[in-house]
Scaffold this motif. Sequence first.
Motif, PDB file in Angstrom:
ATOM      1  N   ARG A   1       0.844  -1.189   0.000  1.00 31.79           N
ATOM      2  CA  ARG A   1       0.000   0.000   0.000  1.00 31.79           C
ATOM      3  C   ARG A   1       0.885   1.246   0.000  1.00 31.79           C
ATOM      4  NH1 ARG A   1       0.152  -2.391   4.940  1.00 31.79           N
ATOM      5  NH2 ARG A   1       0.531  -1.112   6.795  1.00 31.79           N
ATOM      6  N   ARG A   2       0.336   2.318  -0.495  1.00 30.23           N
ATOM      7  CA  ARG A   2       1.044   3.598  -0.593  1.00 30.23           C
ATOM      8  C   ARG A   2       0.493   4.528   0.482  1.00 30.23           C
ATOM      9  NH1 ARG A   2       5.666   5.591  -3.099  1.00 30.23           N
ATOM     10  NH2 ARG A   2       5.356   7.705  -3.855  1.00 30.23           N
ATOM     11  N   LEU A   3       1.394   5.145   1.280  1.00 32.18           N
ATOM     12  CA  LEU A   3       0.963   5.998   2.388  1.00 32.18           C
ATOM     13  C   LEU A   3       1.738   7.313   2.398  1.00 32.18           C
ATOM     14  CD1 LEU A   3       0.913   3.345   5.269  1.00 32.18           C
ATOM     15  CD2 LEU A   3      -1.066   4.203   4.023  1.00 32.18           C
ATOM     16  N   GLN A   4       1.093   8.351   2.922  1.00 34.11           N
ATOM     17  CA  GLN A   4       1.775   9.608   3.209  1.00 34.11           C
ATOM     18  C   GLN A   4       1.091  10.270   4.384  1.00 34.11           C
ATOM     19  OE1 GLN A   4       2.162  12.428  -0.026  1.00 34.11           O
ATOM     20  NE2 GLN A   4       3.727  13.607   1.084  1.00 34.11           N
ATOM     21  N   ARG A   5       1.859  10.650   5.383  1.00 31.64           N
ATOM     22  CA  ARG A   5       1.320  11.257   6.594  1.00 31.64           C
ATOM     23  C   ARG A   5       1.622  12.749   6.577  1.00 31.64           C
ATOM     24  NH1 ARG A   5      -0.147   6.852   9.391  1.00 31.64           N
ATOM     25  NH2 ARG A   5       1.080   4.937   9.177  1.00 31.64           N
ATOM     26  N   GLY A   6       0.591  13.550   6.378  1.00 30.59           N
ATOM     27  CA  GLY A   6       0.771  14.995   6.329  1.00 30.59           C
ATOM     28  C   GLY A   6       1.703  15.409   5.200  1.00 30.59           C
ATOM     29  N   LYS A   7       2.685  16.231   5.528  1.00 33.22           N
ATOM     30  CA  LYS A   7       3.644  16.710   4.542  1.00 33.22           C
ATOM     31  C   LYS A   7       4.948  15.913   4.544  1.00 33.22           C
ATOM     32  CE  LYS A   7       1.973  21.495   4.577  1.00 33.22           C
ATOM     33  NZ  LYS A   7       2.351  22.921   4.776  1.00 33.22           N
ATOM     34  N   ARG A   8       4.955  14.821   5.299  1.00 31.94           N
ATOM     35  CA  ARG A   8       6.166  13.998   5.337  1.00 31.94           C
ATOM     36  C   ARG A   8       6.343  13.236   4.031  1.00 31.94           C
ATOM     37  NH1 ARG A   8       8.427  13.031  10.626  1.00 31.94           N
ATOM     38  NH2 ARG A   8       7.193  14.046  12.250  1.00 31.94           N
ATOM     39  N   LEU A   9       7.561  12.728   3.809  1.00 32.38           N
ATOM     40  CA  LEU A   9       7.850  12.007   2.578  1.00 32.38           C
ATOM     41  C   LEU A   9       6.932  10.804   2.434  1.00 32.38           C
ATOM     42  CD1 LEU A   9      11.771  12.029   2.776  1.00 32.38           C
ATOM     43  CD2 LEU A   9      10.329  13.528   1.380  1.00 32.38           C
ATOM     44  N   PRO A  10       6.464  10.514   1.218  1.00 31.78           N
ATOM     45  CA  PRO A  10       5.586   9.349   1.012  1.00 31.78           C
ATOM     46  C   PRO A  10       6.364   8.041   1.118  1.00 31.78           C
ATOM     47  CG  PRO A  10       6.098  10.384  -1.083  1.00 31.78           C
ATOM     48  CD  PRO A  10       6.688  11.277  -0.024  1.00 31.78           C
TER      49      PRO A  10
END
Length: 337
Positions: free
Chosen positions: A269-278
């Motif tokens: 799965r692909r994730l990104q939390r806020g503006k952090r690196l994906p």
Amino acid sequence: MPKRSSTAALRKAWNKGLRAVTGQVVRAATKVARDATKDAMPGLTKTPPHPSPGLGDWLSGLATARAGMRRFRLFRPIGLSAGERPPLIVMLHGCGQDPAGFARSTRMNRLAARERFLVLYPEQSRLANPQRCWNWFETESGRAQGEAALILAAIDQVCLLHGADRERVAVVGLSAGAGMAALLATLHPERFQAVAMHSGVPPGLASSATTALRAMRGNAGAAVVDGGTAWPPLLVIQGNKDRVVAASNAFEAVRQWALAAGAATVHDRRLQRGKRLPMTVVEFKRGRSVAATLVEIDGLGHAWSGGTAKEPFSDPAGPDATAMIWRFVAKRFATRE
């Protein structure tokens, strides 16, 4: 009379020069002895500044085994009761780091204070490696196995003297520390409930300094792994912009663990939390059990993801590796309670 005065002056100048040279030699010898003492007799040196003041105790210790001795630091949160048996996370620093710097970079002590677990930071000696790298690759000479035994001795001491739960121990490492963490987990799988590698090289790809460099560049091929090996679950965190340890090592690590466990199911799965690196998260499962998890982070170099700014080998732009590791480890600890 003038001749005597000249002789006395020469003798005086000679003695003065001799004292100066002798003083230089003594100062140089003292410095060498002091530097050697810092590594060989760590118990006689001053404890470095507390990396997490106000959150718990920053204790010093010394582990001994056939390979020699290594000092270590232990973070013990405030408020642990005398009869409490908290879990233990072992943190193995990378090259050019020490326990205090690694603790500041990862902020693992802050998490330990909140979640009530102990954190052990074994310290590599400059005498063993000038850059303080754990010698995970020296398997042919036996040095790697010797250092692994020293780390186990530190764990035993913490369990005995500070009440850590032997059934809930996990090992975590960055770079050279990651290589040593993985080696420990394969040599002594019964001692650990989980292992986490951040930007490191898995076992079986190097047996000397020369082959280690080749492995770090991703040119070592694949290791032979027997299926059915009972290794603890593995979490691998790797940046795809790492110029020190090639990202192919992360794939090799999860391949080894998946093969050893007979894991066949792959879930990504692909994730990104806020503006952090994906990041891309890939799980290798056998039934419902996760044998290995790979977290590949876009744009991350050779640094602890989500680490403290201005610390070496630390990148605050990445997702929080410390939190990811704890979530992964805590699930395994929960099955042992």
